[in-house]
Scaffold this motif. Structure first.
Motif, PDB file in Angstrom:
ATOM      1  N   UNK A 196      51.304  -9.892 -95.592  1.00  0.00           N
ATOM      2  CA  UNK A 196      50.381  -8.796 -95.052  1.00  0.00           C
ATOM      3  C   UNK A 196      49.883  -9.223 -93.661  1.00  0.00           C
ATOM      4  N   UNK A 197      49.905  -8.053 -92.893  1.00  0.00           N
ATOM      5  CA  UNK A 197      49.385  -8.271 -91.597  1.00  0.00           C
ATOM      6  C   UNK A 197      48.402  -7.236 -91.266  1.00  0.00           C
ATOM      7  N   UNK A 198      47.441  -7.580 -90.684  1.00  0.00           N
ATOM      8  CA  UNK A 198      46.073  -6.992 -90.216  1.00  0.00           C
ATOM      9  C   UNK A 198      46.112  -6.435 -88.604  1.00  0.00           C
ATOM     10  N   UNK A 199      46.350  -5.238 -88.352  1.00  0.00           N
ATOM     11  CA  UNK A 199      46.346  -4.854 -86.977  1.00  0.00           C
ATOM     12  C   UNK A 199      44.967  -4.073 -86.646  1.00  0.00           C
ATOM     13  N   UNK A 200      43.983  -4.563 -86.336  1.00  0.00           N
ATOM     14  CA  UNK A 200      42.822  -3.917 -86.131  1.00  0.00           C
ATOM     15  C   UNK A 200      42.196  -3.566 -84.720  1.00  0.00           C
ATOM     16  N   UNK A 201      41.589  -2.370 -84.625  1.00  0.00           N
ATOM     17  CA  UNK A 201      41.081  -2.152 -83.127  1.00  0.00           C
ATOM     18  C   UNK A 201      42.139  -2.247 -81.900  1.00  0.00           C
ATOM     19  N   UNK A 202      43.042  -1.524 -82.296  1.00  0.00           N
ATOM     20  CA  UNK A 202      44.180  -1.916 -81.144  1.00  0.00           C
ATOM     21  C   UNK A 202      44.029  -0.684 -79.956  1.00  0.00           C
ATOM     22  N   UNK A 203      44.102  -1.100 -78.818  1.00  0.00           N
ATOM     23  CA  UNK A 203      44.106  -0.485 -77.748  1.00  0.00           C
ATOM     24  C   UNK A 203      45.060  -0.707 -76.720  1.00  0.00           C
ATOM     25  N   UNK A 204      46.009  -1.470 -76.919  1.00  0.00           N
ATOM     26  CA  UNK A 204      47.322  -1.889 -76.400  1.00  0.00           C
ATOM     27  C   UNK A 204      48.560  -1.967 -77.175  1.00  0.00           C
ATOM     28  N   UNK A 205      49.714  -1.785 -76.694  1.00  0.00           N
ATOM     29  CA  UNK A 205      50.667  -2.328 -77.568  1.00  0.00           C
ATOM     30  C   UNK A 205      50.907  -3.618 -78.148  1.00  0.00           C
ATOM     31  N   UNK A 206      51.520  -3.536 -79.108  1.00  0.00           N
ATOM     32  CA  UNK A 206      51.399  -4.983 -79.918  1.00  0.00           C
ATOM     33  C   UNK A 206      52.993  -5.825 -80.330  1.00  0.00           C
ATOM     34  N   UNK A 229      55.193  -2.465 -81.683  1.00  0.00           N
ATOM     35  CA  UNK A 229      54.502  -1.193 -81.781  1.00  0.00           C
ATOM     36  C   UNK A 229      53.843  -0.680 -80.568  1.00  0.00           C
ATOM     37  N   UNK A 230      54.108   0.467 -80.046  1.00  0.00           N
ATOM     38  CA  UNK A 230      53.624   1.253 -78.797  1.00  0.00           C
ATOM     39  C   UNK A 230      52.379   1.678 -79.056  1.00  0.00           C
ATOM     40  N   UNK A 231      51.293   1.317 -78.340  1.00  0.00           N
ATOM     41  CA  UNK A 231      49.998   2.163 -78.510  1.00  0.00           C
ATOM     42  C   UNK A 231      49.593   2.525 -76.945  1.00  0.00           C
ATOM     43  N   UNK A 232      48.958   3.855 -77.083  1.00  0.00           N
ATOM     44  CA  UNK A 232      48.374   4.389 -75.961  1.00  0.00           C
ATOM     45  C   UNK A 232      47.304   5.284 -76.158  1.00  0.00           C
ATOM     46  N   UNK A 233      46.544   5.292 -74.948  1.00  0.00           N
ATOM     47  CA  UNK A 233      45.341   6.227 -75.076  1.00  0.00           C
ATOM     48  C   UNK A 233      45.724   7.712 -75.070  1.00  0.00           C
ATOM     49  N   UNK A 234      44.971   8.529 -75.678  1.00  0.00           N
ATOM     50  CA  UNK A 234      45.572   9.864 -75.780  1.00  0.00           C
ATOM     51  C   UNK A 234      44.419  10.833 -75.467  1.00  0.00           C
ATOM     52  N   UNK A 235      44.802  12.125 -75.214  1.00  0.00           N
ATOM     53  CA  UNK A 235      43.669  13.067 -75.153  1.00  0.00           C
ATOM     54  C   UNK A 235      44.221  14.305 -76.223  1.00  0.00           C
ATOM     55  N   UNK A 236      43.183  15.300 -76.602  1.00  0.00           N
ATOM     56  CA  UNK A 236      43.637  16.219 -77.364  1.00  0.00           C
ATOM     57  C   UNK A 236      43.430  17.585 -76.391  1.00  0.00           C
ATOM     58  N   UNK A 237      44.455  18.340 -76.767  1.00  0.00           N
ATOM     59  CA  UNK A 237      44.430  19.593 -75.967  1.00  0.00           C
ATOM     60  C   UNK A 237      44.560  20.728 -77.210  1.00  0.00           C
ATOM     61  N   UNK A 238      43.669  21.734 -77.376  1.00  0.00           N
ATOM     62  CA  UNK A 238      43.638  22.656 -78.299  1.00  0.00           C
ATOM     63  C   UNK A 238      44.060  24.085 -77.641  1.00  0.00           C
ATOM     64  N   UNK A 239      44.558  24.822 -78.320  1.00  0.00           N
ATOM     65  CA  UNK A 239      45.150  26.228 -78.165  1.00  0.00           C
ATOM     66  C   UNK A 239      45.312  27.044 -79.073  1.00  0.00           C
ATOM     67  N   UNK A 240      45.157  28.474 -78.903  1.00  0.00           N
ATOM     68  CA  UNK A 240      45.357  29.255 -79.928  1.00  0.00           C
ATOM     69  C   UNK A 240      46.908  30.055 -79.603  1.00  0.00           C
ATOM     70  N   UNK A 241      47.855  29.766 -80.416  1.00  0.00           N
ATOM     71  CA  UNK A 241      49.123  30.354 -80.176  1.00  0.00           C
ATOM     72  C   UNK A 241      49.628  31.386 -80.957  1.00  0.00           C
ATOM     73  N   UNK A 242      50.597  32.428 -80.768  1.00  0.00           N
ATOM     74  CA  UNK A 242      51.169  33.214 -81.635  1.00  0.00           C
ATOM     75  C   UNK A 242      52.195  32.417 -82.475  1.00  0.00           C
TER      76      UNK A 242
END
Length: 324
Positions: A196-206, A229-242
């Motif tokens: 078992x591995x515990x990867x907690x509170x990640x903010x960088x690739x490990x 595993x690659x880890x990156x910061x993200x942003x959310x973009x919301x949109x209403x689409x057909x």
């Protein structure tokens, strides 16, 4: 012995306390003489029994026989005493590299004297200087063993700091291993698990190493695997689409309700463009045909680079077929 010491003491007119001091001095002198002589270096012929360990595909890892290494070594007297005792004790287990094992038969492999020079420290230990190998070659038998290749299954828990997420799944190198053992043991094994591995509170690739869980009665070709595993910061973009239909046969029409969807894109930070300008929300006619009640899941196509994940609401759309 006491009578002999008694005669010596009487001839030297030694008695009482002086006799004790004389004996202690004599023993101390002998100890000093012995330590001095055993500390000197001597060149002698030594014999060391060894067994071999080597990862040979399709064979047991440890040899079923032992071989005698004969060599002339220059070492302290203490080491030569140890060598003589080693001849009667358990053989030394030496880990050989596969490239140094030369095949002689189906189960027989041999090591030349020139190859042995790289394993002198394992065979003789420290504090000795090898002068020459007397043994020409050592022959070992590695019995054939049943084996098969199985996948490695990672066992881990993972969490991220806010606004961070993995941009790729956890990768294992290698992602499969070879297991050796009796056929009855191998029959029930279709994968090998990591500890078992515990990867907690990640903010960088490990990345790192994960040991494999041992299986009783079975040998595994690797003790551990590497992970990343690659880890990156993200942003959310919301949109209403057909919502569009796709692959609808001629003469038919697919009515989708609701006709618009709220989409949330998770994008790698920083964002260069709005993904809603290129992406399309679609429902395939084939999915409608396979549905029982006309309820279908939408998919997203033409996603631009940098989109990690997406979510469509509602999750299920009601679809109705009509003729034109």
């Amino acid at each position: 012995m006491l009578k002999v010491f008694g005669k010596i003491f009487r001839s030297l007119n030694i008695s009482g306390r002086d006799a004790k001091i004389f004996v202690i001095s004599l023993l101390l002198a002998f100890a000093i003489w012995l330590t001095h002589n055993l500390s000197l270096y001597y060149s002698e012929l030594v014999r060391i029994p060894v067994t071999a360990q080597c990862d040979i595909p399709g064979h047991s890892r440890e040899s079923s026989n032992q071989a005698i290494v004969m060599a002339r070594c220059r070492a302290a007297g203490f080491n030569h005493i140890r060598y003589r005792r080693a001849e009667k004790r358990r053989p030394v287990s030496v880990q050989f590299k596969f490239e140094d094992m030369h095949r002689k038969g189906d189960e027989l492999y041999y090591v030349t004297s020139s190859d042995l020079e790289r394993y002198s420290a394992q065979i003789f230990g420290g504090g000795s200087k090898l002068e020459v190998y007397v043994s020409d070659t050592l022959v070992f038998r590695f019995p054939a063993a049943s084996h098969k290749t199985v996948a490695v299954q990672p066992v881990y828990s993972i969490s991220f700091k806010p606004q961070y997420i993995n941009t790729s799944p956890l990768r294992l190198m290698p992602d499969s291993v070879t297991v050796y053992g009796e056929p009855s043991h191998l029959a029930s094994i279709d994968k090998v698990f990591t500890e078992p591995m515990s990867l907690d509170g990640l903010s960088n690739s490990v990345h790192g190493m994960a040991r494999l869980e041992k299986i009783k009665g079975v040998r595994i070709s690797d003790d551990a695997v590497s992970y990343a595993m690659d880890v990156s910061r993200y942003v959310e973009i919301k949109a209403s689409m057909p919502v569009y239909s796709r692959n609808v046969p001629k003469g038919k029409n697919l009515i989708i309700y609701p006709s618009n969807a709220d989409v949330t894109f998770r994008c790698v930070f920083p964002v260069s463009s709005n993904p809603s300008e290129r992406a399309r929300i679609v429902i395939d006619y084939q999915n409608f045909e396979q549905s029982l009640k006309g309820q279908c899941l939408a998919s997203v196509e033409s996603l631009p680079a940098g989109v990690i994940d997406w979510k469509v609401e509602p999750a299920v759309f009601d679809c109705l077929e009509s003729g034109r």
